[in-house]
Design a protein around this motif. Structure first.
Motif, PDB file in Angstrom:
ATOM      1  N   SER A 227       0.820  -1.203   0.000  1.00  0.00           N
ATOM      2  CA  SER A 227       0.000   0.000   0.000  1.00  0.00           C
ATOM      3  C   SER A 227       0.860   1.261   0.000  1.00  0.00           C
ATOM      4  O   SER A 227       1.961   1.273   0.562  1.00  0.00           O
ATOM      5  N   PRO A 228       0.353   2.343  -0.583  1.00  0.00           N
ATOM      6  CA  PRO A 228       1.060   3.625  -0.538  1.00  0.00           C
ATOM      7  C   PRO A 228       1.283   4.162   0.869  1.00  0.00           C
ATOM      8  O   PRO A 228       2.141   5.026   1.072  1.00  0.00           O
ATOM      9  N   VAL A 229       0.533   3.662   1.866  1.00  0.00           N
ATOM     10  CA  VAL A 229       0.739   4.157   3.230  1.00  0.00           C
ATOM     11  C   VAL A 229       1.991   3.564   3.863  1.00  0.00           C
ATOM     12  O   VAL A 229       2.385   3.948   4.957  1.00  0.00           O
ATOM     13  N   GLY A 230       2.623   2.605   3.169  1.00  0.00           N
ATOM     14  CA  GLY A 230       3.852   2.009   3.681  1.00  0.00           C
ATOM     15  C   GLY A 230       3.652   0.710   4.428  1.00  0.00           C
ATOM     16  O   GLY A 230       4.557   0.234   5.114  1.00  0.00           O
ATOM     17  N   LEU A 231       2.480   0.118   4.300  1.00  0.00           N
ATOM     18  CA  LEU A 231       2.167  -1.149   4.947  1.00  0.00           C
ATOM     19  C   LEU A 231       1.671  -2.152   3.904  1.00  0.00           C
ATOM     20  O   LEU A 231       1.122  -1.753   2.878  1.00  0.00           O
TER      21      LEU A 231
END
Length: 314
Positions: A227-231
């Motif tokens: 994911s773009p959120v880093g997870l």
């Protein structure tokens, strides 16, 4: 099997079941109210909503239910604190925060007397949460849908966390049936959170095409994306998921919605497309065991089924 009540702050749920906050706009006021009316805790997924939209959904839920209504919000969202304060201004019963860990939110909750429930996946964060004033914690295992904080099974991480804290522990990830609830309650948790089962409900705010797509999913279709959120995030492998697993699809337009974004694709727009029924180019987040769901039911029917399954367990 008789289930215990779930107490979070001064709120007591007759059924120890929290409905997962599924964004974007799957978990809105109608779904949250339906779950609250059955004695559970309904959550409105606030991520991706404007302040006015969130106010509308909270007021709708209040009009439809006298039960417990909370919000779920991603810490990764840029307007995290603003959205939390909007919900508190509307008198929300509790705030659930995931996709990252916020220390500041506990002070916001304490100032208004609003219970704060972080989503964690480790003993370390569970202990920190209790020390900072969490009213309860939701512990999420690898079986969960959406953003993941661990690659370990919920049943592997629960025992140590239950032993480490004195606040209510709610288990999440792979909870779909009465037996799942019973197994986790016997392990010492105070309640469970269920996402996928309520995503596949009549009251979930998603297009019929998405709900039908859930029923077609097979075990081999469930994958983990970055994911773009880093997870990492658990989703259904559709053409879009396959594409972003092969490499980045940088957005042509950025809404600047995340505090830190990898820009490998636009998650807000991808989730919104799925919610609107575009199962080809939308991101379909899901729990690991979604393929065991074979029917779209009303929330009332889901609770009736769970109660019947639990009644059959000694």
């Amino acid at each position: 099997m008789k289930l215990p009540e779930l107490k979070i702050g001064d709120k007591i749920a007759k059924m120890p079941i929290i409905q997962g906050g599924m964004a974007i706009r799957l978990s809105t006021g109608r779904l949250a109210a339906a779950v609250a009316n059955q004695g559970g805790i309904g959550l409105i997924a606030a991520s991706g909503m404007t302040n006015d939209e969130l106010r509308y959904e909270i007021r709708m839920a209040r009009a439809l239910s006298k039960g417990i209504i909370g919000i779920n919000i991603m810490f990764a969202a840029k307007k995290f604190a603003e959205i939390v304060n909007t919900a508190i201004d509307e008198g929300i019963d509790l705030v659930v925060a995931g996709a990252g860990f916020s220390r500041d939110i506990f002070g916001i909750g304490q100032k208004s007397g609003t219970p704060v429930v972080p989503i964690v996946s480790s003993v370390k964060l569970a202990k920190i949460s209790q020390r900072l004033g969490a009213a309860a914690i939701i512990v999420e295992g690898k079986e969960a849908g959406g953003h993941l904080g661990t690659d370990q099974s919920i049943k592997t991480i629960i025992p140590d966390i239950v032993d480490a804290v004195d606040i209510p522990v709610i288990a999440a990830g792979g909870v779909l049936h009465g037996q799942d609830i019973a197994d986790l309650i016997k392990m010492g948790v105070s309640g469970v959170q269920m996402g996928s089962r309520f995503a596949a409900s009549v009251e979930a705010n998603s297009a019929p095409a998405l709900k039908e797509y859930y029923l077609k999913a097979k075990p081999e279709d469930v994958v983990v994306i970055h994911s773009p959120v880093g997870l990492p995030g658990r989703a259904v492998r559709n053409p879009w998921a396959a594409r972003i697993m092969d490499g980045p699809v940088p957005p042509t337009k950025c809404d600047n919605c995340l505090k830190a974004c990898k820009h490998n694709f636009c998650i807000i727009r991808a989730l919104s497309r799925a919610q609107q029924g575009d199962v080809e180019t939308g991101l379909v987040f899901t729990g690991e065991y979604l393929p065991t769901i074979d029917k779209i039911l009303t929330v009332e029917e889901i609770f009736q089924q769970l109660k019947a399954e639990l009644a059959a367990i000694n």
